[in-house]
Design an enzyme around this catalytic site. Structure first.
Site, PDB file in Angstrom:
ATOM      1  N   ASN A  45      79.963  77.035 115.091  1.00  0.00           N
ATOM      2  CA  ASN A  45      81.255  77.444 114.522  1.00  0.00           C
ATOM      3  C   ASN A  45      81.138  78.473 113.412  1.00  0.00           C
ATOM      4  OD1 ASN A  45      80.113  74.837 113.601  1.00  0.00           O
ATOM      5  ND2 ASN A  45      81.566  75.072 111.944  1.00  0.00           N
ATOM      6  N   GLN A  58      84.058  74.952 119.869  1.00  0.00           N
ATOM      7  CA  GLN A  58      84.265  76.397 119.694  1.00  0.00           C
ATOM      8  C   GLN A  58      84.124  77.171 121.001  1.00  0.00           C
ATOM      9  OE1 GLN A  58      85.281  78.079 117.030  1.00  0.00           O
ATOM     10  NE2 GLN A  58      85.189  76.415 115.547  1.00  0.00           N
ATOM     11  N   HIS A  89      93.294  72.836 119.130  1.00  0.00           N
ATOM     12  CA  HIS A  89      93.722  73.881 118.179  1.00  0.00           C
ATOM     13  C   HIS A  89      92.742  75.044 118.061  1.00  0.00           C
ATOM     14  CE1 HIS A  89      91.421  72.948 114.324  1.00  0.00           C
ATOM     15  NE2 HIS A  89      91.137  71.888 115.041  1.00  0.00           N
ATOM     16  N   CYS A 121      86.211  73.613 106.960  1.00  0.00           N
ATOM     17  CA  CYS A 121      86.126  72.204 106.563  1.00  0.00           C
ATOM     18  C   CYS A 121      85.321  72.035 105.276  1.00  0.00           C
ATOM     19  CB  CYS A 121      85.465  71.384 107.670  1.00  0.00           C
ATOM     20  SG  CYS A 121      86.058  71.800 109.295  1.00  0.00           S
TER      21      CYS A 121
HETATM   22  N1  PLP Z   1      83.079  70.709 116.043  1.00  0.00           N
HETATM   23  C1  PLP Z   1      83.114  72.025 115.798  1.00  0.00           C
HETATM   24  C2  PLP Z   1      82.007  72.889 116.308  1.00  0.00           C
HETATM   25  C3  PLP Z   1      84.173  72.588 115.081  1.00  0.00           C
HETATM   26  O1  PLP Z   1      84.190  73.901 114.851  1.00  0.00           O
HETATM   27  C4  PLP Z   1      85.209  71.727 114.612  1.00  0.00           C
HETATM   28  C5  PLP Z   1      86.314  72.271 113.801  1.00  0.00           C
HETATM   29  O2  PLP Z   1      86.194  73.280 113.146  1.00  0.00           O
HETATM   30  C6  PLP Z   1      85.133  70.367 114.918  1.00  0.00           C
HETATM   31  C7  PLP Z   1      84.061  69.887 115.638  1.00  0.00           C
HETATM   32  C8  PLP Z   1      86.205  69.425 114.495  1.00  0.00           C
HETATM   33  O3  PLP Z   1      87.340  69.563 115.318  1.00  0.00           O
HETATM   34  P1  PLP Z   1      88.748  68.988 114.869  1.00  0.00           P
HETATM   35  O4  PLP Z   1      89.269  69.884 113.805  1.00  0.00           O
HETATM   36  O5  PLP Z   1      89.595  69.030 116.106  1.00  0.00           O
HETATM   37  O6  PLP Z   1      88.527  67.581 114.410  1.00  0.00           O
END
Ligand code: PLP
Length: 397
Positions: free
Chosen positions: A152, A180, A202, A327
């Site tokens: 990501n 991603q 999303h 995040c």
């Molecule tokens: N895994 C990856 C590689 C992500 O980029 C993300 C969110 O940025 C997630 C998991 C988490 O997804 P969610 O926001 O739907 O919980």
């Protein structure tokens, strides 16, 4: 109106208008509980079944292998904890990588604190996992390998098919966090020997708060949420019908235009990368070359600059990017991904992720290229870090 360029599509996308249209009736006229047996809920049951098929079709699965969740984080938690709990009589060893999203990393750490032995593999300077390292890490106690499909932060795509073939041969479960990658690059869970795959709406123009875990038929993992009989009793709670409908509509829409949009977005991404590398001295591109990188991802480091100040300056110019992942923004620690690919603290702190999406045009990229170099130059002129760096370089001549 002044320019506004959203370049944080990896953090989240807008919900496509067609997707909102598909979802809307399920908030209002068709609000019945799908578990109710009367005919009023029939439309909802059918809508869920359709969405399950839409997801399955895109990743080469069958509909009964798709389980809806509240997003990518939940899918990752379920895959790891479910496999660990169910597999613990066979072994307690799990292999993953140092560059996973926190949804996998922190879950793996939780398992480690609870009696599991976890190997966090290194990656190379471009963020690639080496199959040989997986091979060497495997013991007779290994029950699960979890390697993300694409990163990501830096966009590097992993050799998933090779890892899948190896795990299948060894009889070890293979999970991939494809949050991603889904609907952005082609995925075939059968051909790639994937046992579990996480996805999230999303990230491909669907609503927030809904995702899915693909669980290959016959894969033995523990159920995740205990309660009613929804999702075959494996993940209880009344279904988020509008969200599930939105997920189905979005995955079909986005993957349906992928063969046109991914090369177009990839070209704009390359234009951005070339422009930045040419116009900003001592810029570094983080991640792999075009072919092994998500088409929408660019990630740079600018020595001598703090990523946070860069983001604020860009924000004032109407450009929205990120440093590290959304995040973890708010944390002062450098990104674990950038550290894992061997960047110094200074370079990791001076990182900028720009991720493109459907609405980005050449004009938007030109605007970024006419704005970013001036901001970097200005910030460097005020930066003692930059001054030190230049002295070092000049001293080394
Ligand atoms: N895994 C990856 C590689 C992500 O980029 C993300 C969110 O940025 C997630 C998991 C988490 O997804 P969610 O926001 O739907 O919980």
């Amino acid at each position: 109106m002044s320019m506004q360029v959203y370049l944080d599509y990896a953090a989240t996308t807008f919900t496509a208008p067609e997707v909102v249209t598909a979802m809307t009736p399920f908030f209002t006229e068709s609000f019945g509980n799908p578990s109710s047996i009367y005919s009023f809920s029939e439309r909802n049951r059918k809508a869920i079944a359709k969405a399950r098929q839409q997801v399955a079709d895109v990743i080469g699965a069958s509909a009964d292998e798709i389980f809806f969740t509240s997003g990518g984080t939940e899918a990752d938690n379920w895959a790891l904890k479910g496999a660990a709990w169910r597999g613990r009589s066979k072994g307690n060893h799990i292999i993953t990588t140092k560059i996973e999203h926190h949804a996998v990393l922190h879950t793996a750490q939780f398992l480690q604190e609870n009696g599991f032995d976890v190997t966090f593999l290194d990656v190379d300077a471009e963020g690639r996992v080496n199959l040989d390292d997986i091979r060497k890490a495997v013991t007779e106690k290994t029950i699960l390998v979890s390697v993300m499909f694409a990163n990501n932060e830096i966009g590097t795509i992993q050799p998933v098919a090779e890892i899948g073939a190896f795990c299948r041969e060894k009889g070890i479960l293979f999970h991939t966090d494809a949050v991603q990658a889904v609907a952005h690059v082609p995925i075939d869970v059968k051909a790639m020997n994937i046992d579990m795959l996480s996805l999230s709406a999303h990230k491909f123009y669907g609503p927030k708060g809904v995702g899915a875990l693909y669980i290959r038929k016959g894969t033995r993992i523990e159920n995740f949420m205990h309660g009613g009989g929804q999702e075959k009793g494996r993940r209880a709670t009344t279904e988020n019908v509008p969200g599930i409908v939105g997920l189905g509509a979005a995955i079909e829409l986005t993957s349906g235009r992928m063969s046109e949009s991914s090369p177009r977005i990839g070209k704009l991404r390359d234009m951005l990368i070339e422009g930045v590398m040419e116009s900003i001295p001592h810029a570094k591109l983080n991640g792999a070359p075009s072919g092994e990188r998500l088409p929408n991802n660019a990630n740079f480091s600018f020595i001598g600059i703090e990523g946070e100040t860069l983001l604020l300056d860009l924000d004032s110019a109407g450009i929205y990017g990120s440093t590290g992942s959304a995040c973890s923004s708010g944390s002062l620690d450098p990104s674990h991904v950038l550290m894992a690919i061997g960047l110094s603290h200074e370079l990791a702190h001076g990182s900028l992720r720009l991720t493109l999406g459907e609405e980005i045009t050449e004009e938007d990229i030109q605007y970024v290229l006419s704005t970013l170099p001036g901001i970097v130059k200005h910030r460097r002129e005020m930066s003692p870090l930059w001054e030190d760096y230049m002295k070092k370089i000049e001293g080394g001549r």
